[in-house]
Design an enzyme around this catalytic site. Sequence first.
Site, mmCIF file in Angstrom:
data_model
loop_
_atom_site.group_PDB
_atom_site.id
_atom_site.type_symbol
_atom_site.label_atom_id
_atom_site.label_comp_id
_atom_site.label_asym_id
_atom_site.label_seq_id
_atom_site.Cartn_x
_atom_site.Cartn_y
_atom_site.Cartn_z
ATOM 1 C CE1 TYR A 110 51.380 56.568 54.506
ATOM 2 C CE2 TYR A 110 52.568 57.689 52.886
ATOM 3 C CZ TYR A 110 51.977 57.662 54.217
ATOM 4 O OH TYR A 110 52.268 58.745 54.886
ATOM 5 C CE1 TYR A 148 46.823 61.961 53.647
ATOM 6 C CE2 TYR A 148 48.239 61.386 55.424
ATOM 7 C CZ TYR A 148 48.197 61.830 54.167
ATOM 8 O OH TYR A 148 49.244 62.207 53.289
ATOM 9 N NE ARG A 149 49.192 58.610 51.771
ATOM 10 C CZ ARG A 149 49.602 59.701 50.635
ATOM 11 N NH1 ARG A 149 50.056 60.786 50.995
ATOM 12 N NH2 ARG A 149 49.734 59.070 49.480
#
Length: 519
Positions: A87, A467-468
């Site tokens: 991420y 969600y992220r």
Amino acid sequence: MDQHTLPAGSLDAAIAAMQAALGSEHVILDEERMADHGDPFAPPGEWYRPGAVLMPGSVEEVQAVLRIATEHGTPVWTSSQGRNKGYGGGAPRVSGSFAMSLRRMNRVLEVDEDNCMALVEPGVRFFDLYEHLKATGSKLWMSVPDLAGGSIIGNALEHGVGYTPIGDHFGHHCGMEVVLANGDIVRTGMGGMSNPHNWLVYPHSAGPSWDGIFTQSNFGVVTKMGVALMHAPEVYAPGWFMLDNEEHFGTFLEVLRPLMIDGTISNQPMIINAVCAASAFWGREDWYTGSDAIPDEVIDKIAATPGFGRWVMRFAVQGDAPVVAHNRAKIEAAFATIPGASVVFEEFDGHNLPAFDNPHHNVQAGIPSMALDRMTRWYGGEDGGHIGFSCAMPIAGKDGTAIRDLCAKVLRERDLDYSSAIIVGRRSMIHVALIVFDTSNEEQTRSAYAATKAMLEPAARLGYGEYRSHVDFMDEVAALYDFNDNAQRRLAEKIKDCLDPAGILSPGKQGIWPASYRN
């Protein structure tokens, strides 16, 4: 929103002040060392790179960093360990700003054996807490993600998960200490009292519960948090479900849902497709060397390998022996109704676990490991990279098949393989398309980032939000939470402007920009 970059030379005075406050050895300016605090898989070029890395070692030094940053108007992007590589790692959204890493704040402050809780600092990794428990003779289990090199607090604040019954990490936290942008210190829940006896066991206080606003936000710096542990079970029974076809994938999810809701399956399972399963053991070249997406006939060969399938699920049943026996029988009977399905179990004494060769057995018993990092080397070996495209949805056949088909289509169009890991909770599941690529191949790297962005809007039209998010598309993800003219984002901006009027804390985190950037 386009990438923001601080003007060259604007950090010089602030760097000198940071060196005076932290010591020169804790202000990293060397490009090679700073690379460990950026996006490790990014394409070449200027890409969310810090201008310096700050390594405070105490709450007081965190306060000093925020004071200096405010005085000089220089933003600070905070990470606990910065190892959430799929991420963006510890890369700041505004290139050239400070990256504040909390790795030096790595103390396990307390372990409460009676109440199964620990109090940790943000630099404490899953490995660190595990070693602390072993060194002190604790009999308690913890919860770990697949790759345990990251921060316990950082993982929980990003809604990360593990695979024991306490695998919802933020859901099982209790009590936070937070440094606000102005240097003020807040303790949430019962920590609002000067001498609490229940800070780590009761999560609320009299009044609002503040903990949630410090998850996936830029409202404060979490410097302590209580995390849940658990008693070792009498029996630990890891299981594997295998499905030899795609046709009944939806049927499988329908059968699985009630087993999760009623707690028959006691942990958080992970469902993986054949490509993802293979990547834990082999490189892509062992199966296919073409430059296009791996063909169905090759996937069928992988699925035919003993112990594999088109889909497999690792899961576990823990508890007293009669309970485990009952739940095993119930699970086996339920899965037997699915055409092409099979299930196997192993059983171990939860109080005296052997040394496991299988990394999945370790993860589901709360034993940290990095062995499953092999999955990210499907393309490129040691040069392999990955991005997570991660949507939350119900445990339902129509939802699982819809997102499966969408992700597979987008990736195939870009000659990338569809590798899927689905993390299952009590009433929901998170479908992670593990987009893997060879970082030494610039074209493929850029294609992987583009493919991830290309899934965002189609998934939102189907009703699924990430969600992220990777740092590169936090703005796009935030924009898709568009109910009532993006009311969630507008509320976040109001809180941001109140708590951080100078806009120095992690600007752009989750698409939350301070007023100076919005204007």
